[in-house]
Design a protein around this motif. Structure first.
Motif, PDB file in Angstrom:
ATOM      1  N   ARG A  69     -29.264 -47.214  36.638  1.00 50.08           N
ATOM      2  CA  ARG A  69     -30.399 -46.298  36.546  1.00 50.08           C
ATOM      3  C   ARG A  69     -31.621 -46.865  37.273  1.00 50.08           C
ATOM      4  O   ARG A  69     -32.367 -46.130  37.926  1.00 50.08           O
ATOM      5  N   VAL A  70     -31.808 -48.164  37.206  1.00 49.89           N
ATOM      6  CA  VAL A  70     -32.950 -48.787  37.884  1.00 49.89           C
ATOM      7  C   VAL A  70     -32.762 -48.733  39.396  1.00 49.89           C
ATOM      8  O   VAL A  70     -33.703 -48.413  40.131  1.00 49.89           O
ATOM      9  N   ARG A  71     -31.561 -49.028  39.881  1.00 50.00           N
ATOM     10  CA  ARG A  71     -31.317 -48.933  41.337  1.00 50.00           C
ATOM     11  C   ARG A  71     -31.500 -47.501  41.823  1.00 50.00           C
ATOM     12  O   ARG A  71     -32.052 -47.259  42.905  1.00 50.00           O
ATOM     13  N   ARG A  72     -31.078 -46.543  41.016  1.00 51.41           N
ATOM     14  CA  ARG A  72     -31.251 -45.130  41.369  1.00 51.41           C
ATOM     15  C   ARG A  72     -32.744 -44.786  41.433  1.00 51.41           C
ATOM     16  O   ARG A  72     -33.190 -44.073  42.325  1.00 51.41           O
ATOM     17  N   LEU A  73     -33.524 -45.299  40.496  1.00 49.58           N
ATOM     18  CA  LEU A  73     -34.978 -45.102  40.505  1.00 49.58           C
ATOM     19  C   LEU A  73     -35.595 -45.673  41.774  1.00 49.58           C
ATOM     20  O   LEU A  73     -36.406 -45.019  42.435  1.00 49.58           O
ATOM     21  N   GLU A  74     -35.220 -46.890  42.112  1.00 51.10           N
ATOM     22  CA  GLU A  74     -35.779 -47.527  43.307  1.00 51.10           C
ATOM     23  C   GLU A  74     -35.491 -46.702  44.558  1.00 51.10           C
ATOM     24  O   GLU A  74     -36.375 -46.477  45.389  1.00 51.10           O
ATOM     25  N   GLU A  75     -34.274 -46.216  44.662  1.00 46.73           N
ATOM     26  CA  GLU A  75     -33.909 -45.396  45.821  1.00 46.73           C
ATOM     27  C   GLU A  75     -34.658 -44.067  45.803  1.00 46.73           C
ATOM     28  O   GLU A  75     -35.108 -43.575  46.848  1.00 46.73           O
ATOM     29  N   ALA A  76     -34.827 -43.486  44.613  1.00 44.47           N
ATOM     30  CA  ALA A  76     -35.538 -42.209  44.497  1.00 44.47           C
ATOM     31  C   ALA A  76     -36.986 -42.331  44.956  1.00 44.47           C
ATOM     32  O   ALA A  76     -37.498 -41.461  45.671  1.00 44.47           O
ATOM     33  N   VAL A  77     -37.650 -43.403  44.579  1.00 47.96           N
ATOM     34  CA  VAL A  77     -39.055 -43.593  44.970  1.00 47.96           C
ATOM     35  C   VAL A  77     -39.169 -43.727  46.483  1.00 47.96           C
ATOM     36  O   VAL A  77     -40.047 -43.115  47.108  1.00 47.96           O
ATOM     37  N   LEU A  78     -38.283 -44.499  47.079  1.00 46.22           N
ATOM     38  CA  LEU A  78     -38.330 -44.664  48.537  1.00 46.22           C
ATOM     39  C   LEU A  78     -38.069 -43.326  49.240  1.00 46.22           C
ATOM     40  O   LEU A  78     -38.730 -43.002  50.234  1.00 46.22           O
ATOM     41  N   LEU A  79     -37.137 -42.532  48.713  1.00 48.69           N
ATOM     42  CA  LEU A  79     -36.860 -41.230  49.302  1.00 48.69           C
ATOM     43  C   LEU A  79     -38.044 -40.279  49.116  1.00 48.69           C
ATOM     44  O   LEU A  79     -38.416 -39.553  50.036  1.00 48.69           O
ATOM     45  N   LEU A  80     -38.637 -40.275  47.933  1.00 45.74           N
ATOM     46  CA  LEU A  80     -39.796 -39.412  47.695  1.00 45.74           C
ATOM     47  C   LEU A  80     -40.912 -39.702  48.686  1.00 45.74           C
ATOM     48  O   LEU A  80     -41.525 -38.785  49.234  1.00 45.74           O
ATOM     49  N   LYS A  81     -41.191 -40.966  48.915  1.00 44.55           N
ATOM     50  CA  LYS A  81     -42.249 -41.322  49.868  1.00 44.55           C
ATOM     51  C   LYS A  81     -41.954 -40.750  51.248  1.00 44.55           C
ATOM     52  O   LYS A  81     -42.857 -40.264  51.930  1.00 44.55           O
ATOM     53  N   ARG A  82     -40.702 -40.808  51.639  1.00 40.91           N
ATOM     54  CA  ARG A  82     -40.333 -40.254  52.956  1.00 40.91           C
ATOM     55  C   ARG A  82     -40.438 -38.738  52.958  1.00 40.91           C
ATOM     56  O   ARG A  82     -40.902 -38.141  53.929  1.00 40.91           O
ATOM     57  N   LEU A  83     -40.029 -38.096  51.867  1.00 40.58           N
ATOM     58  CA  LEU A  83     -40.100 -36.635  51.798  1.00 40.58           C
ATOM     59  C   LEU A  83     -41.541 -36.143  51.837  1.00 40.58           C
ATOM     60  O   LEU A  83     -41.825 -35.068  52.359  1.00 40.58           O
ATOM     61  N   PHE A  84     -42.458 -36.913  51.290  1.00 37.85           N
ATOM     62  CA  PHE A  84     -43.861 -36.516  51.275  1.00 37.85           C
ATOM     63  C   PHE A  84     -44.535 -36.700  52.634  1.00 37.85           C
ATOM     64  O   PHE A  84     -45.623 -36.201  52.861  1.00 37.85           O
ATOM     65  N   SER A  85     -43.887 -37.426  53.536  1.00 40.04           N
ATOM     66  CA  SER A  85     -44.466 -37.635  54.867  1.00 40.04           C
ATOM     67  C   SER A  85     -44.161 -36.429  55.752  1.00 40.04           C
ATOM     68  O   SER A  85     -43.506 -35.484  55.332  1.00 40.04           O
ATOM     69  N   ASP A  86     -44.640 -36.467  56.987  1.00 39.63           N
ATOM     70  CA  ASP A  86     -44.439 -35.344  57.903  1.00 39.63           C
ATOM     71  C   ASP A  86     -43.017 -35.325  58.456  1.00 39.63           C
ATOM     72  O   ASP A  86     -42.412 -36.364  58.679  1.00 39.63           O
ATOM     73  N   GLY A  87     -42.512 -34.128  58.677  1.00 39.76           N
ATOM     74  CA  GLY A  87     -41.224 -33.969  59.342  1.00 39.76           C
ATOM     75  C   GLY A  87     -40.048 -33.999  58.398  1.00 39.76           C
ATOM     76  O   GLY A  87     -40.154 -34.375  57.240  1.00 39.76           O
ATOM     77  N   PRO A  88     -38.879 -33.604  58.904  1.00 39.39           N
ATOM     78  CA  PRO A  88     -37.654 -33.605  58.104  1.00 39.39           C
ATOM     79  C   PRO A  88     -37.125 -35.030  57.884  1.00 39.39           C
ATOM     80  O   PRO A  88     -37.419 -35.928  58.668  1.00 39.39           O
ATOM     81  N   VAL A  89     -36.377 -35.180  56.819  1.00 43.23           N
ATOM     82  CA  VAL A  89     -35.848 -36.491  56.433  1.00 43.23           C
ATOM     83  C   VAL A  89     -34.331 -36.436  56.353  1.00 43.23           C
ATOM     84  O   VAL A  89     -33.764 -35.523  55.748  1.00 43.23           O
ATOM     85  N   THR A  90     -33.687 -37.404  56.958  1.00 41.50           N
ATOM     86  CA  THR A  90     -32.259 -37.630  56.766  1.00 41.50           C
ATOM     87  C   THR A  90     -32.134 -38.982  56.081  1.00 41.50           C
ATOM     88  O   THR A  90     -32.726 -39.967  56.519  1.00 41.50           O
ATOM     89  N   PHE A  91     -31.389 -39.003  54.988  1.00 40.11           N
ATOM     90  CA  PHE A  91     -31.311 -40.214  54.170  1.00 40.11           C
ATOM     91  C   PHE A  91     -29.922 -40.302  53.564  1.00 40.11           C
ATOM     92  O   PHE A  91     -29.448 -39.345  52.961  1.00 40.11           O
ATOM     93  N   GLU A  92     -29.279 -41.428  53.739  1.00 38.79           N
ATOM     94  CA  GLU A  92     -27.976 -41.684  53.116  1.00 38.79           C
ATOM     95  C   GLU A  92     -28.106 -42.963  52.304  1.00 38.79           C
ATOM     96  O   GLU A  92     -28.219 -44.051  52.855  1.00 38.79           O
ATOM     97  N   GLY A  93     -28.120 -42.825  51.003  1.00 39.55           N
ATOM     98  CA  GLY A  93     -28.210 -43.997  50.149  1.00 39.55           C
ATOM     99  C   GLY A  93     -27.023 -44.057  49.216  1.00 39.55           C
ATOM    100  O   GLY A  93     -26.081 -43.264  49.313  1.00 39.55           O
ATOM    101  N   ALA A  94     -27.073 -44.980  48.285  1.00 45.72           N
ATOM    102  CA  ALA A  94     -25.996 -45.117  47.311  1.00 45.72           C
ATOM    103  C   ALA A  94     -26.006 -43.964  46.304  1.00 45.72           C
ATOM    104  O   ALA A  94     -24.966 -43.589  45.768  1.00 45.72           O
ATOM    105  N   TYR A  95     -27.190 -43.371  46.058  1.00 43.79           N
ATOM    106  CA  TYR A  95     -27.329 -42.339  45.029  1.00 43.79           C
ATOM    107  C   TYR A  95     -27.835 -41.001  45.568  1.00 43.79           C
ATOM    108  O   TYR A  95     -27.615 -39.971  44.951  1.00 43.79           O
ATOM    109  N   TYR A  96     -28.530 -41.018  46.666  1.00 43.49           N
ATOM    110  CA  TYR A  96     -29.147 -39.806  47.218  1.00 43.49           C
ATOM    111  C   TYR A  96     -28.696 -39.604  48.652  1.00 43.49           C
ATOM    112  O   TYR A  96     -28.581 -40.567  49.414  1.00 43.49           O
ATOM    113  N   SER A  97     -28.501 -38.338  48.978  1.00 43.11           N
ATOM    114  CA  SER A  97     -28.109 -38.009  50.340  1.00 43.11           C
ATOM    115  C   SER A  97     -28.770 -36.692  50.717  1.00 43.11           C
ATOM    116  O   SER A  97     -28.546 -35.670  50.062  1.00 43.11           O
ATOM    117  N   VAL A  98     -29.618 -36.719  51.735  1.00 41.32           N
ATOM    118  CA  VAL A  98     -30.226 -35.486  52.242  1.00 41.32           C
ATOM    119  C   VAL A  98     -30.103 -35.493  53.754  1.00 41.32           C
ATOM    120  O   VAL A  98     -30.090 -36.543  54.398  1.00 41.32           O
TER     121      VAL A  98
END
Length: 199
Positions: A69-98
């Motif tokens: 759950r903690v590793r998933r949280l860490e990955e979620a925060v990093l992804l959120l920061k990218r999603l809040f920035s400009d432009g589309p995001v492609t992300f492949e992690g251990a828990y999240y994929s967009v």
């Protein structure tokens, strides 16, 4: 708490974005959806590892061990920061994929809304100190998914604040610390008041 984000996913699919309906995406999608409020009045994005086991069955998500759950949280925060920035995001992690995900509404606050990360263990609080703007200090959770009420002592709180400052380094002065006050007692003898509350 974990939650399905079918409405958010559907909105992004209409814009041509592929978003898998997985347990891993649920938390990130829910937080990103809140950006719409930022356009009107500003807000903070709050996120944690999810300690309450009772929240999970209703969302159809298995209650994973704390390290997962903690590793998933860490990955979620990093992804959120990218999603809040400009432009589309492609992300492949251990828990999240967009893939080419772009929020319909971007936050006004830059580079992102203030991030609130809460927890009670050293790993979460240290991560929050490095990545968040606001660190929520709470009790540690048990492996069974409940709060460890024995962790609510002044000594435990002081230790957690030391972990935060040590991990934050130069960011320490910029951080806002937060904690939930669950009981207030007006007394002339604070030591006796503390003992009565803890009893």
């Amino acid at each position: 708490c974990p939650a399905r984000t079918d409405m958010l996913i559907g909105a992004h699919q209409q814009r041509g974005t592929r978003v898998p309906k997985t347990q891993a995406f649920a938390g990130v999608g829910r937080q990103a959806h809140g950006v719409q409020r930022d356009v009107l009045d500003g807000f903070e994005v709050g996120i944690g590892a999810g300690w309450l086991a009772a929240d999970y069955p209703a969302a159809g998500i298995p209650f994973a061990p704390a390290p997962t759950r903690v590793r998933r949280l860490e990955e979620a925060v990093l992804l959120l920061k990218r999603l809040f920035s400009d432009g589309p995001v492609t992300f492949e992690g251990a828990y999240y994929s967009v893939h080419e995900m772009d929020l319909v509404i971007k936050p006004k606050q830059r580079p992102h809304p203030p991030l609130y990360v809460g927890g009670g263990g050293k790993q979460v609080l240290s991560f929050a100190a490095r990545e968040a703007n606001i660190v929520g200090v709470s009790s540690k959770a048990t492996a069974a998914g409940a709060l460890n009420l024995g962790d609510r002592t002044p000594q435990a709180f002081d230790e957690k604040v030391r972990w935060i400052h040590a991990a934050a380094g130069e960011r320490s002065a910029e951080l806002e610390l937060n904690t939930l006050i669950q009981h207030v007692r007006v007394t002339d003898n604070r030591h006796q008041g503390v003992e009565e509350i803890l009893a």
